[in-house]
Design a protein around this motif. Structure first.
Motif, PDB file in Angstrom:
ATOM      1  N   SER A 409      34.652   4.334  67.724  1.00 33.16           N
ATOM      2  CA  SER A 409      34.637   5.041  67.937  1.00 33.16           C
ATOM      3  C   SER A 409      33.823   4.801  70.190  1.00 33.16           C
ATOM      4  O   SER A 409      33.068   3.321  69.963  1.00 33.16           O
ATOM      5  N   LEU A 410      34.160   5.492  71.096  1.00 34.98           N
ATOM      6  CA  LEU A 410      33.699   5.042  72.559  1.00 34.98           C
ATOM      7  C   LEU A 410      32.528   5.782  72.363  1.00 34.98           C
ATOM      8  O   LEU A 410      33.061   7.694  72.809  1.00 34.98           O
ATOM      9  N   ASP A 411      31.413   5.233  73.328  1.00 39.20           N
ATOM     10  CA  ASP A 411      30.473   6.811  73.272  1.00 39.20           C
ATOM     11  C   ASP A 411      30.645   6.920  74.458  1.00 39.20           C
ATOM     12  O   ASP A 411      29.469   6.111  76.037  1.00 39.20           O
ATOM     13  N   VAL A 412      31.602   7.454  75.450  1.00 46.13           N
ATOM     14  CA  VAL A 412      31.290   8.175  76.820  1.00 46.13           C
ATOM     15  C   VAL A 412      31.922   9.246  77.414  1.00 46.13           C
ATOM     16  O   VAL A 412      33.514   9.242  76.141  1.00 46.13           O
ATOM     17  N   ALA A 413      32.296   9.950  77.676  1.00 45.49           N
ATOM     18  CA  ALA A 413      32.866  11.547  78.036  1.00 45.49           C
ATOM     19  C   ALA A 413      34.197  10.822  78.292  1.00 45.49           C
ATOM     20  O   ALA A 413      34.604  10.327  78.870  1.00 45.49           O
ATOM     21  N   VAL A 414      34.658  12.185  77.956  1.00 44.95           N
ATOM     22  CA  VAL A 414      36.270  12.036  77.790  1.00 44.95           C
ATOM     23  C   VAL A 414      36.731  12.691  78.951  1.00 44.95           C
ATOM     24  O   VAL A 414      36.285  13.737  79.584  1.00 44.95           O
ATOM     25  N   PRO A 415      37.248  11.896  80.447  1.00 40.78           N
ATOM     26  CA  PRO A 415      37.854  12.251  81.694  1.00 40.78           C
ATOM     27  C   PRO A 415      38.841  13.471  81.864  1.00 40.78           C
ATOM     28  O   PRO A 415      39.678  13.301  80.918  1.00 40.78           O
ATOM     29  N   GLU A 416      39.390  13.976  82.642  1.00 43.67           N
ATOM     30  CA  GLU A 416      40.255  15.096  82.673  1.00 43.67           C
ATOM     31  C   GLU A 416      41.522  14.347  82.543  1.00 43.67           C
ATOM     32  O   GLU A 416      42.104  14.349  82.443  1.00 43.67           O
TER      33      GLU A 416
END
Length: 496
Positions: A409-416
């Motif tokens: 799991s990646l704890d970062v926001a998904v960029p555009e």
């Protein structure tokens, strides 16, 4: 006989070609002759307009300076006239007093004499003649309003037609190609203060070295550049090189082009490989979209003779017989739940970069790379020959890195926009926020065989941007961090 006919036919062909060349040359000469007449009339008209403008300026200056002289004349005349009037009045008063004094000298009566003497004394004290300044308030000189047009006459006598500017020289060592921008710098061989602006022309090419006369692409033009450098931004590097040339322009003419230069603009270019994509994926230029109706009914259509030879996407069950010859070793279409499409260009060495954007309301998608031996039922990230990041917006949002059926799991926001950096030589695959260049995740692995870009789409779509250099921020990040991502070791492995 036959040989003579062939020889004569060659002569006829040669003469016909020569006649066509002469016709074209005559047309060119006629067009040039007409152009000389038209252009000569135009430059004469322009010359008359310039001289009329010059005459108008001189007339305005003459009128303005003449008015200045007249104003100075009026001022001086007014001052002197006032003094003249005052002096004349004072003289008349003094002459009258002198005559009265002379008459008083002959008076016999002492009382009258005393009275006259006192009156004369009082009048002398108040006499205007003794209060006047005996100095002119203005001189008759007007030399301070003289002009000297010797320099201007010399300038006018030196008027000549504007010289054609010399060709600039492009400073190759100062030109810069970075982040899909190209900065071109040039200089003039000699200083020329008549230059009004510059024109830069460029075109893409796959030929190294000097530009060819008959290249496959036309020159693009950037006009009205006021400095000796220009930066082209937002370029797609879909050719190995770009040619550049510049010319200087004054208000009359454009000079010769500089010697052209060639700058390298190599980048990674690829498209979606539609021939092997899943039937539920609609592949177009630069985008792929989920199509739930994709492939339905095609099998029955292909069976009919009336459809023989028609283009279309066949059913995966009929792929071996109905589909046109498959590319890249005849791989089958992806099928089942492997909603996959690969890139059509493989990578076996070097560093490569591309960017991907999810279309609005995309429910589930994956972005990564895979070896070409990925099975038609295989899903990205669930084999040891595929690496990806997976975004799921269905029911519950998740963002994870996947490889060999393991997920982190990646704890970062998904960029555009997501940037993908694949370093085949350094053995790593990194994902970035394409805008901020924030690192999202890095796989460390050794790619023992070529890989291709790989994508999965379900209920939505992806937009692809290629022809991109590896951004300088990514290069700098890789150098300073030296392949950060040790925390992802559970997903790192050898490529099979």
């Amino acid at each position: 006989m036959d040989s003579q006919k062939e020889a004569l036919q060659r002569i006829i062909t040669t003469l016909a070609n020569k006649n066509e060349e002469l016709h074209n040359f005559i047309d060119t000469l006629s067009h040039s002759l007409a152009g000389v007449q038209v252009n000569s009339s135009q430059v004469v008209s322009d010359l008359e307009e310039e001289f009329d403008t010059l005459f108008s300026i001189l007339d305005e200056m003459k009128e303005s300076m003449t008015n200045t002289i007249k104003q100075e004349q009026a001022r001086k005349s007014h001052e002197l006239q006032n003094q003249l009037t005052q002096s004349t009045n004072a003289l008349e008063s003094a002459e009258e007093l002198l005559e009265f004094a002379n008459n008083a000298l002959h008076m016999k009566d002492e009382d009258e004499f005393a009275k006259a003497a006192k009156q004369i004394k009082d009048r002398v004290t108040m006499a205007p003649a003794f209060r006047l300044t005996m100095k002119p308030k203005a001189t008759d000189s007007m030399t301070h309003l003289m002009v000297d047009f010797s320099q201007e006459r010399q300038l006018l006598q030196n008027l000549i037609f504007l010289p054609v500017p010399r060709a600039p020289e492009i400073e190759v060592q100062d030109c810069l190609v970075v982040d899909n921008t190209v900065t071109v710098v040039w200089r003039m061989p000699v200083e020329d203060n008549k230059i009004d602006h510059y024109i830069l022309e460029y075109r893409k090419t796959n030929h190294e070295g000097l530009p060819r006369v008959k290249d496959e692409r036309c020159w693009e033009v950037v006009d009205n550049i006021k400095t000796t450098e220009h930066t082209l931004t937002g370029l797609k590097f879909d050719s190995r090189y770009m040619n550049f040339r510049a010319r200087a322009c004054n208000k009359a003419a454009a000079g010769d082009y500089s010697d052209p230069v060639t700058l390298e603009t190599k980048a990674f270019n690829f498209s979606f490989e539609s021939a092997s994509s899943h039937l539920n994926l609609k592949v177009e230029d630069g985008s792929v979209e989920w199509d739930p109706q994709g492939g339905k009914g095609l099998e029955s259509k292909i069976k009919g003779k009336e459809n023989k030879g028609r283009s279309g996407t066949p059913s995966p069950k009929r792929a071996s017989t109905a589909r046109s010859p498959a590319v890249r070793g005849g791989r089958d279409r992806f099928t089942g739940e492997s909603y996959t499409v690969l890139g059509d260009t493989s990578m076996d060495c070097g560093q490569h970069y591309w960017e991907v954007k999810a279309l609005k309301d995309c429910k589930s998608y994956s972005i990564g790379v895979a070896c070409r031996n990925l099975g038609k039922f295989d899903q990205l990230g669930k084999t040891n020959t595929s690496w990806c990041i997976h975004i799921n917006n269905w029911l519950q949002t998740s963002f994870a890195a996947k490889h060999n059926n393991k997920a982190k799991s990646l704890d970062v926001a998904v960029p555009e926009w997501i940037g993908v950096y694949c370093d085949l030589d350094g053995g790593q695959l990194s994902f970035y926020n394409a805008e901020s260049k924030q690192l999202l995740h890095t796989f460390k692995t050794k790619f023992s065989q070529p890989v291709v870009p790989a994508f999965m789409v379900w209920c939505g779509g992806l937009s692809l941007s290629t022809g991109l250099q590896v951004p300088s921020a990514v290069r700098s990040f890789q150098k300073t961090e030296n392949g950060i991502g040790g925390s992802n070791s559970s997903l790192n492995s050898m490529a099979q």
